[in-house]
Write an enzyme that holds these catalytic residues in place. Sequence first.
Site, PDB file in Angstrom:
ATOM      1  N   ARG A 272       1.001  10.315   0.403  1.00  0.00           N
ATOM      2  CA  ARG A 272       1.437  11.350   1.348  1.00  0.00           C
ATOM      3  C   ARG A 272       2.650  12.098   0.832  1.00  0.00           C
ATOM      4  O   ARG A 272       3.143  13.003   1.496  1.00  0.00           O
ATOM      5  CB  ARG A 272       1.801  10.713   2.699  1.00  0.00           C
ATOM      6  CG  ARG A 272       0.621  10.041   3.354  1.00  0.00           C
ATOM      7  CD  ARG A 272       0.989   9.425   4.688  1.00  0.00           C
ATOM      8  NE  ARG A 272      -0.005   8.449   5.052  1.00  0.00           N
ATOM      9  CZ  ARG A 272       0.033   7.690   6.130  1.00  0.00           C
ATOM     10  NH1 ARG A 272       1.042   7.812   6.972  1.00  0.00           N
ATOM     11  NH2 ARG A 272      -0.910   6.819   6.378  1.00  0.00           N
TER      12      ARG A 272
ATOM     13  N   LYS B 230     -10.316  -1.348   7.487  1.00  0.00           N
ATOM     14  CA  LYS B 230      -9.077  -0.966   8.161  1.00  0.00           C
ATOM     15  C   LYS B 230      -9.452  -0.374   9.520  1.00  0.00           C
ATOM     16  O   LYS B 230     -10.365   0.455   9.609  1.00  0.00           O
ATOM     17  CB  LYS B 230      -8.368   0.078   7.292  1.00  0.00           C
ATOM     18  CG  LYS B 230      -7.229   0.814   7.976  1.00  0.00           C
ATOM     19  CD  LYS B 230      -6.505   1.669   6.939  1.00  0.00           C
ATOM     20  CE  LYS B 230      -5.586   2.669   7.615  1.00  0.00           C
ATOM     21  NZ  LYS B 230      -4.322   2.833   6.886  1.00  0.00           N
TER      22      LYS B 230
ATOM     23  N   GLU C 143       0.861  -1.189   0.000  1.00  0.00           N
ATOM     24  CA  GLU C 143       0.000   0.000   0.000  1.00  0.00           C
ATOM     25  C   GLU C 143       0.891   1.231   0.000  1.00  0.00           C
ATOM     26  O   GLU C 143       1.554   1.523   0.991  1.00  0.00           O
ATOM     27  CB  GLU C 143      -0.907  -0.019   1.244  1.00  0.00           C
ATOM     28  CG  GLU C 143      -1.741   1.242   1.391  1.00  0.00           C
ATOM     29  CD  GLU C 143      -2.358   1.371   2.790  1.00  0.00           C
ATOM     30  OE1 GLU C 143      -2.644   0.335   3.438  1.00  0.00           O
ATOM     31  OE2 GLU C 143      -2.537   2.518   3.241  1.00  0.00           O
TER      32      GLU C 143
END
Length: 221
Positions: A58, A142, A54
């Site tokens: 960012r 999640k 993943e």
Amino acid sequence: MRQTAADPGDVGPPLEPLDLAGRGPVIAVIVIDCVEHAVPMARALVEGGLSVLEVTLRTSAALGSIEAIARAVPEPLVGAGTLRNAADVRSAHAAGARFAVSPGYSGAVVSACRAMALPLVPGVATASEVMRAADDGFRFLKFFPASAAGGPALLRAWASPFADIVFCPTGGIGIDNAPAWLALPNVEVVGGSWLTPADALAARDWPRLTRLAREASALRP
Ligand code: 3PG
């Protein structure tokens, strides 16, 4: 919610988010600063036994890294994390992400993923969010930020009212506390950034990543 790819030629073979759980025990959550690091990093993690990567949106290198991995390293499933809005979803899809992860539960992200037929693992931290996500058809969520939001005790408490939900805890998880999470009945896979330490990426220390990945893969033989 429809969570399989409508056009397999476009985003790869249909993928139910729960497939990710079966590819555990660990999803590498990656913050990458340099696109040139993406391919050797992915190869090092795959060599250590990881199969789900993943890449978080960012950094400015994230989308290029997803694209590079998707093009050059066929083995792992590469997805995009930290998707906060519909534009993020569109960018991730265009870069070739095979799945999407969001830190919280957002209707805009859910709708955009549905429109793109991009499998989504949405983030939750409260019982109300679990109920909303379940209402929308999600069964694999999640749990973020896992340690700060209540730790393994909270997920253990959710196992009874939400017996049909599987969680991927992330946030504050490392090799030492991962076993406590993986022992829970509603956890099949955990996520964490400990597999790709910033100093190892900066030093291009790929063997170290492979060692960390191998250690993580062995959490569930
Ligand atoms: C995430 O987005 O899943 C988290 O930032 C990962 O948390 P960690 O850095 O504590 O592993």
